[in-house]
Design an enzyme around this catalytic site. Structure first.
Site, mmCIF file in Angstrom:
data_model
loop_
_atom_site.group_PDB
_atom_site.id
_atom_site.type_symbol
_atom_site.label_atom_id
_atom_site.label_comp_id
_atom_site.label_asym_id
_atom_site.label_seq_id
_atom_site.Cartn_x
_atom_site.Cartn_y
_atom_site.Cartn_z
ATOM 1 N N ALA A 1 -0.290 6.656 7.715
ATOM 2 C CA ALA A 1 -0.831 7.131 6.437
ATOM 3 C C ALA A 1 -0.712 6.087 5.328
ATOM 4 C CB ALA A 1 -0.126 8.415 6.016
ATOM 5 N N GLY A 2 0.245 5.209 5.426
ATOM 6 C CA GLY A 2 0.481 4.214 4.392
ATOM 7 C C GLY A 2 1.898 3.694 4.521
ATOM 8 N N ASP B 1 0.846 -1.197 0.000
ATOM 9 C CA ASP B 1 0.000 0.000 0.000
ATOM 10 C C ASP B 1 0.881 1.247 0.000
ATOM 11 O OD1 ASP B 1 0.965 -0.062 2.587
ATOM 12 O OD2 ASP B 1 -0.914 0.519 3.510
#
Length: 114
Positions: free
Chosen positions: A39-40, A5
């Site tokens: 956030a990722g 991701d």
């Protein structure tokens, strides 16, 4: 298949990035919003390949999981995912320690660390 991701900050040094209009702060490779929410991911495919090999997944299985298996999943295996005449010629050459030695994009050397 190897799935990440990862976001725009993947592979970049620590600092400020952006994700969907939000400011993201990357520190020690972790991307977080101002309130601390993750956030990722900032890992890239090469890091994921190295991680899986380090975790003990057989090398051949890791490489298939990064190449031909995802190509098949998106029905592009006639064009990408393996080395064959007529395919796109996007290749990464690794040494025995999995360091990137060369990147070939569409048949042209893009990175040469030999």
């Amino acid at each position: 298949m190897i799935i990440s991701d990862s976001m725009r900050a993947a592979g970049e040094p620590d600092g400020i990035s952006e994700l969907g209009g939000q400011t993201v702060y990357v520190k020690d490779g972790q991307a977080r919003l101002k309130d601390g929410t993750i956030a990722g991911s900032t890992t890239n495919m090469h890091q994921e390949v190295c991680n899986l090999v380090r975790f003990g997944v057989p090398f051949k299985q890791v490489i298939k999981s990064a190449t031909i298996n995802p190509a098949r999943e998106i029905h592009e295996d006639a064009n990408i995912g393996s080395i064959k005449v007529g395919k796109r010629a996007d290749l990464v050459v690794l040494d025995n320690d999995l360091n990137i030695k060369m990147v070939i994009a569409r048949g042209k050397i893009a990175v040469d660390n030999r």
